[in-house]
Enzyme design. Structure first.
Site, PDB file in Angstrom:
ATOM      1  N   PHE A  58       0.810  -1.221   0.000  1.00  0.00           N
ATOM      2  CA  PHE A  58       0.000   0.000   0.000  1.00  0.00           C
ATOM      3  C   PHE A  58       0.845   1.274   0.000  1.00  0.00           C
ATOM      4  CE2 PHE A  58       0.461  -1.530   4.397  1.00  0.00           C
ATOM      5  CZ  PHE A  58       1.059  -0.431   4.994  1.00  0.00           C
ATOM      6  N   ARG A  86      -1.468   6.597  20.898  1.00  0.00           N
ATOM      7  CA  ARG A  86      -1.884   5.433  20.105  1.00  0.00           C
ATOM      8  C   ARG A  86      -3.235   4.902  20.601  1.00  0.00           C
ATOM      9  NH1 ARG A  86       0.964   4.048  15.496  1.00  0.00           N
ATOM     10  NH2 ARG A  86       0.427   1.877  15.900  1.00  0.00           N
ATOM     11  N   ASN A 113      -7.232   7.272   7.374  1.00  0.00           N
ATOM     12  CA  ASN A 113      -7.619   7.038   8.764  1.00  0.00           C
ATOM     13  C   ASN A 113      -7.329   8.194   9.716  1.00  0.00           C
ATOM     14  OD1 ASN A 113      -4.895   6.705   8.799  1.00  0.00           O
ATOM     15  ND2 ASN A 113      -4.892   4.593   9.512  1.00  0.00           N
ATOM     16  N   HIS A 116      -2.125  10.204  12.359  1.00  0.00           N
ATOM     17  CA  HIS A 116      -0.909   9.408  12.535  1.00  0.00           C
ATOM     18  C   HIS A 116      -0.370   9.642  13.939  1.00  0.00           C
ATOM     19  CE1 HIS A 116       3.241   7.963  12.111  1.00  0.00           C
ATOM     20  NE2 HIS A 116       3.594   9.101  12.670  1.00  0.00           N
TER      21      HIS A 116
HETATM   22  P1  ATP Z   1       0.311   5.514  11.410  1.00  0.00           P
HETATM   23  O1  ATP Z   1       1.731   5.056  11.202  1.00  0.00           O
HETATM   24  O2  ATP Z   1      -0.195   6.399  10.275  1.00  0.00           O
HETATM   25  O3  ATP Z   1       0.108   6.134  12.752  1.00  0.00           O
HETATM   26  P2  ATP Z   1      -0.456   2.836  12.115  1.00  0.00           P
HETATM   27  O4  ATP Z   1       0.812   2.830  12.899  1.00  0.00           O
HETATM   28  O5  ATP Z   1      -1.725   2.532  12.826  1.00  0.00           O
HETATM   29  O6  ATP Z   1      -0.648   4.239  11.385  1.00  0.00           O
HETATM   30  P3  ATP Z   1       0.943   1.431  10.020  1.00  0.00           P
HETATM   31  O7  ATP Z   1       0.968  -0.046   9.933  1.00  0.00           O
HETATM   32  O8  ATP Z   1       2.164   2.137  10.514  1.00  0.00           O
HETATM   33  O9  ATP Z   1      -0.340   1.847  10.882  1.00  0.00           O
HETATM   34  O10 ATP Z   1       0.567   1.968   8.570  1.00  0.00           O
HETATM   35  C1  ATP Z   1       0.821   3.325   8.206  1.00  0.00           C
HETATM   36  C2  ATP Z   1      -0.360   3.855   7.437  1.00  0.00           C
HETATM   37  O11 ATP Z   1      -0.439   3.182   6.186  1.00  0.00           O
HETATM   38  C3  ATP Z   1      -1.731   3.625   8.076  1.00  0.00           C
HETATM   39  O12 ATP Z   1      -2.074   4.582   9.045  1.00  0.00           O
HETATM   40  C4  ATP Z   1      -2.640   3.712   6.876  1.00  0.00           C
HETATM   41  O13 ATP Z   1      -2.867   5.086   6.495  1.00  0.00           O
HETATM   42  C5  ATP Z   1      -1.815   3.037   5.798  1.00  0.00           C
HETATM   43  N1  ATP Z   1      -2.147   1.612   5.719  1.00  0.00           N
HETATM   44  C6  ATP Z   1      -1.819   0.635   6.592  1.00  0.00           C
HETATM   45  N2  ATP Z   1      -2.282  -0.561   6.221  1.00  0.00           N
HETATM   46  C7  ATP Z   1      -2.935  -0.335   5.041  1.00  0.00           C
HETATM   47  C8  ATP Z   1      -3.641  -1.172   4.128  1.00  0.00           C
HETATM   48  N3  ATP Z   1      -3.781  -2.489   4.350  1.00  0.00           N
HETATM   49  N4  ATP Z   1      -4.184  -0.583   3.041  1.00  0.00           N
HETATM   50  C9  ATP Z   1      -4.051   0.729   2.795  1.00  0.00           C
HETATM   51  N5  ATP Z   1      -3.395   1.586   3.614  1.00  0.00           N
HETATM   52  C10 ATP Z   1      -2.847   1.052   4.718  1.00  0.00           C
HETATM   53 MG    MG Z   2       2.699   3.434  12.071  1.00  0.00          MG
END
Ligand code: ATP
Ligand code: MG
Length: 138
Positions: A58, A86, A113, A116
């Protein structure tokens, strides 16, 4: 111990007019806003910020989205700031986010979402330095 974390109100939330309501939630939860600004970032700047996700399927979609409109990057401070933010944000996928969390209330999908938050001390340090200069953090 007071701790700092880094957060971004993402383009979807800014576009939907939810930035003020999200900031109010953050302040209500006891965070001090150390620094905040409203900017738009380029696709390469988004790629640099999310470089740890470069191999994920993604990644392209994520960087396109993060450079699609204005965002509010910010530095927040409180006891246990990283973990507490978080918790306040909720799960990455809003469908799985706990009731009352920012993502449950304001996010539209797993990609778009709303917010961040740094996931650890090292990432927080990198992310704060990516968006803010020392004089903006006093
Ligand atoms: P962030 O880092 O933005 O705080 P997070 O830590 O909850 O979010 P991560 O796994 O770090 O999640 O992913 C970073 C970002 O990538 C997510 O917030 C989301 O915007 C995007 N993302 C994550 N998983 C997916 C997916 N399966 N499909 C599309 N976008 C995704
Ligand atoms: Mg993250």
């Amino acid at each position: 111990m007071l701790q700092r974390t880094f957060s971004i109100i993402k383009p979807d939330a800014v576009k939907n007019g939810d930035a003020g309501a999200i900031l109010a939630e953050i302040v209500k939860a006891g965070f001090k806003i150390v620094s905040i600004k409203r900017i738009s970032i380029s696709r390469p700047q988004a790629e640099g910020f999310y470089h740890v996700h470069a191999a994920r399927p993604f990644f392209g979609e994520l960087c396109e989205f993060m450079s699609s409109g204005p965002i509010f990057p910010m530095v927040l401070e409180k006891e246990n700031a990283i973990a507490d933010l978080r918790k306040l944000m909720g799960a990455t996928d809003p469908a799985a986010a706990e009731k009352g969390t920012i993502r449950q209330r304001f996010a539209t999908s797993i990609g778009e979402n709303a917010i961040h938050g740094s996931d650890g001390e090292e990432t927080a340090a990198f992310e704060i330095g990516y968006f803010f200069a020392g004089v903006e953090l006093m």
